[in-house]
Design an enzyme around this catalytic site. Sequence first.
Site, PDB file in Angstrom:
ATOM      1  N   ASN A   1      -1.686  -2.427   3.494  1.00 55.00           N
ATOM      2  CA  ASN A   1      -2.115  -3.410   2.494  1.00 55.00           C
ATOM      3  C   ASN A   1      -0.874  -4.192   2.064  1.00 55.00           C
ATOM      4  O   ASN A   1      -0.028  -3.664   1.346  1.00 55.00           O
ATOM      5  CB  ASN A   1      -2.746  -2.660   1.306  1.00 55.00           C
ATOM      6  CG  ASN A   1      -3.139  -3.597   0.179  1.00 55.00           C
ATOM      7  OD1 ASN A   1      -3.055  -4.819   0.306  1.00 55.00           O
ATOM      8  ND2 ASN A   1      -3.569  -3.023  -0.941  1.00 55.00           N
ATOM      9  N   TRP A   2      -0.799  -5.417   2.542  1.00 49.37           N
ATOM     10  CA  TRP A   2       0.410  -6.206   2.263  1.00 49.37           C
ATOM     11  C   TRP A   2       0.420  -6.767   0.842  1.00 49.37           C
ATOM     12  O   TRP A   2       1.406  -7.346   0.411  1.00 49.37           O
ATOM     13  CB  TRP A   2       0.534  -7.346   3.286  1.00 49.37           C
ATOM     14  CG  TRP A   2       0.755  -6.866   4.705  1.00 49.37           C
ATOM     15  CD1 TRP A   2       0.861  -5.554   5.123  1.00 49.37           C
ATOM     16  CD2 TRP A   2       0.904  -7.680   5.881  1.00 49.37           C
ATOM     17  NE1 TRP A   2       1.053  -5.516   6.479  1.00 49.37           N
ATOM     18  CE2 TRP A   2       1.090  -6.808   6.980  1.00 49.37           C
ATOM     19  CE3 TRP A   2       0.889  -9.055   6.124  1.00 49.37           C
ATOM     20  CZ2 TRP A   2       1.265  -7.263   8.289  1.00 49.37           C
ATOM     21  CZ3 TRP A   2       1.062  -9.515   7.433  1.00 49.37           C
ATOM     22  CH2 TRP A   2       1.251  -8.625   8.499  1.00 49.37           C
ATOM     23  N   LYS A   3      -0.693  -6.630   0.142  1.00 45.34           N
ATOM     24  CA  LYS A   3      -0.807  -7.110  -1.247  1.00 45.34           C
ATOM     25  C   LYS A   3      -0.347  -8.567  -1.344  1.00 45.34           C
ATOM     26  O   LYS A   3      -0.515  -9.331  -0.397  1.00 45.34           O
ATOM     27  CB  LYS A   3      -0.042  -6.172  -2.191  1.00 45.34           C
ATOM     28  CG  LYS A   3      -0.499  -4.709  -2.043  1.00 45.34           C
ATOM     29  CD  LYS A   3      -0.013  -3.796  -3.135  1.00 45.34           C
ATOM     30  CE  LYS A   3      -0.543  -2.384  -2.904  1.00 45.34           C
ATOM     31  NZ  LYS A   3      -0.129  -1.425  -3.936  1.00 45.34           N
TER      32      LYS A   3
ATOM     33  N   HIS B   1      -9.816  -2.045  -4.981  1.00 42.80           N
ATOM     34  CA  HIS B   1      -8.455  -1.541  -5.167  1.00 42.80           C
ATOM     35  C   HIS B   1      -8.138  -1.455  -6.657  1.00 42.80           C
ATOM     36  O   HIS B   1      -8.577  -2.301  -7.435  1.00 42.80           O
ATOM     37  CB  HIS B   1      -7.456  -2.474  -4.457  1.00 42.80           C
ATOM     38  CG  HIS B   1      -6.090  -1.867  -4.363  1.00 42.80           C
ATOM     39  ND1 HIS B   1      -5.217  -1.868  -5.422  1.00 42.80           N
ATOM     40  CD2 HIS B   1      -5.468  -1.210  -3.354  1.00 42.80           C
ATOM     41  CE1 HIS B   1      -4.109  -1.235  -5.058  1.00 42.80           C
ATOM     42  NE2 HIS B   1      -4.239  -0.830  -3.813  1.00 42.80           N
TER      43      HIS B   1
ATOM     44  N   GLU C   1      -5.671  -2.246  -8.291  1.00 41.91           N
ATOM     45  CA  GLU C   1      -5.041  -3.460  -8.857  1.00 41.91           C
ATOM     46  C   GLU C   1      -6.100  -4.524  -9.147  1.00 41.91           C
ATOM     47  O   GLU C   1      -5.967  -5.288 -10.106  1.00 41.91           O
ATOM     48  CB  GLU C   1      -3.953  -3.967  -7.897  1.00 41.91           C
ATOM     49  CG  GLU C   1      -2.725  -3.056  -7.941  1.00 41.91           C
ATOM     50  CD  GLU C   1      -1.953  -2.948  -6.642  1.00 41.91           C
ATOM     51  OE1 GLU C   1      -2.142  -3.782  -5.744  1.00 41.91           O
ATOM     52  OE2 GLU C   1      -1.147  -1.989  -6.520  1.00 41.91           O
TER      53      GLU C   1
ATOM     54  N   GLU D   1      -6.873   6.690  -3.789  1.00 36.41           N
ATOM     55  CA  GLU D   1      -5.552   6.221  -4.207  1.00 36.41           C
ATOM     56  C   GLU D   1      -5.343   6.573  -5.685  1.00 36.41           C
ATOM     57  O   GLU D   1      -5.772   5.814  -6.560  1.00 36.41           O
ATOM     58  CB  GLU D   1      -5.451   4.705  -4.046  1.00 36.41           C
ATOM     59  CG  GLU D   1      -5.568   4.226  -2.623  1.00 36.41           C
ATOM     60  CD  GLU D   1      -4.811   2.909  -2.408  1.00 36.41           C
ATOM     61  OE1 GLU D   1      -4.040   2.842  -1.445  1.00 36.41           O
ATOM     62  OE2 GLU D   1      -4.968   1.967  -3.216  1.00 36.41           O
TER      63      GLU D   1
ATOM     64  N   GLY E   1       2.912   2.741  -5.695  1.00 38.85           N
ATOM     65  CA  GLY E   1       4.140   1.993  -5.957  1.00 38.85           C
ATOM     66  C   GLY E   1       5.144   2.727  -6.832  1.00 38.85           C
ATOM     67  O   GLY E   1       6.110   2.138  -7.308  1.00 38.85           O
TER      68      GLY E   1
ATOM     69  N   SER F   1       2.216   5.637  -2.274  1.00 38.11           N
ATOM     70  CA  SER F   1       3.582   5.980  -1.876  1.00 38.11           C
ATOM     71  C   SER F   1       3.671   6.738  -0.549  1.00 38.11           C
ATOM     72  O   SER F   1       4.524   7.607  -0.378  1.00 38.11           O
ATOM     73  CB  SER F   1       4.290   6.760  -2.995  1.00 38.11           C
ATOM     74  OG  SER F   1       4.380   5.972  -4.169  1.00 38.11           O
TER      75      SER F   1
ATOM     76  N   GLY G   1       0.990   0.699   1.102  1.00 34.89           N
ATOM     77  CA  GLY G   1       1.418  -0.542   0.475  1.00 34.89           C
ATOM     78  C   GLY G   1       2.842  -0.886   0.892  1.00 34.89           C
ATOM     79  O   GLY G   1       3.086  -1.406   1.991  1.00 34.89           O
ATOM     80  N   GLY G   2       3.798  -0.571   0.040  1.00 28.69           N
ATOM     81  CA  GLY G   2       5.198  -0.955   0.239  1.00 28.69           C
ATOM     82  C   GLY G   2       5.733  -0.712   1.643  1.00 28.69           C
ATOM     83  O   GLY G   2       6.359  -1.595   2.252  1.00 28.69           O
TER      84      GLY G   2
HETATM   85  P1  13P Z   1       2.178   1.956  -2.159  1.00 23.82           P
HETATM   86  O1  13P Z   1       2.139   2.529  -0.769  1.00 23.82           O
HETATM   87  O2  13P Z   1       3.165   0.845  -2.331  1.00 23.82           O
HETATM   88  O3  13P Z   1       2.300   3.045  -3.191  1.00 23.82           O
HETATM   89  O4  13P Z   1       0.752   1.275  -2.405  1.00 23.82           O
HETATM   90  C1  13P Z   1      -0.389   1.977  -2.127  1.00 23.82           C
HETATM   91  C2  13P Z   1      -1.542   1.067  -2.197  1.00 23.82           C
HETATM   92  O5  13P Z   1      -1.926   0.620  -3.253  1.00 23.82           O
HETATM   93  C3  13P Z   1      -2.200   0.698  -0.929  1.00 23.82           C
HETATM   94  O6  13P Z   1      -3.386   0.019  -1.165  1.00 23.82           O
END
Ligand code: 13P
Length: 250
Positions: free
Chosen positions: A9-11, A95, A97, A167, A173, A212, A233-234
Amino acid sequence: MRKAVIAGNWKMNKTVSEAVELICELKKLVFDVTDTEIVVAPPFLAIYRVAQEAKGSNIRISAQDIFWEEKGAYTGAVSPMMLSDVGCKYTIVGHSERRQYFGETDETVNRKIRAALGQGLAPIFCVGEVIEQRESGETFSVIETQVRKGLSGLSPPEMKDLIVAYEPVWAIGTGKTATGEQAEEVHAFIRGLLKEVSQGTADNTRILYGGSVNPDNVDGLMAKPNIDGALVGGASLKAEDFARIVKYKR
Ligand code: 13P
């Protein structure tokens, strides 16, 4: 056997040219992977170009969100049909977020999941508790509500393409990954809830862990029986890290 899914997920990261660079690098690093479904979710504006670059490769494209209507006066929204038109096969829905910053509710999540399925897009349906809920022992009841409401009204055949992502919000994050044991008990619980709808389908539903995930912790997480993949994510923003996660040690 459930085929593992590793999704990035590149957000809200990467311009179109940066996204093209990332997919090109990634393609080279994972071309030989056949036993894992590889998915990336670029920001909307980059989807078209990334999908073009991924054509003919083993990388599939996901959106990060979706709207439920097909077209019309919905300023700023993107429809299921538009997403499949540019090559998406999946979409993330619900998600944390989106829930936190954009007012997503279990009801809107449910509408989006149905809309995605109606267009042949596999929803990656996210659930997870915040730290206060975990600390006060509410994790299972929070997850149960999210799962029941999010999947309300879905029939077993509709659930066939569903992917669930657990999640825990406190792990996103933050560098604080859930332990394999913490994740496994929630994954097993989610599978139990899915079995109430359909035993056979639930056995085949992929349940991903997100929060993470990195090259150092992926092997331990993936060793758990009910963890069928990762939503990253990251670490998905660096081709080498993501490729290492895709090639987790079995
Ligand atoms: P991180 O891997 O940056 O913690 O993010 C997880 C995430 O929200 C994937 O959708």
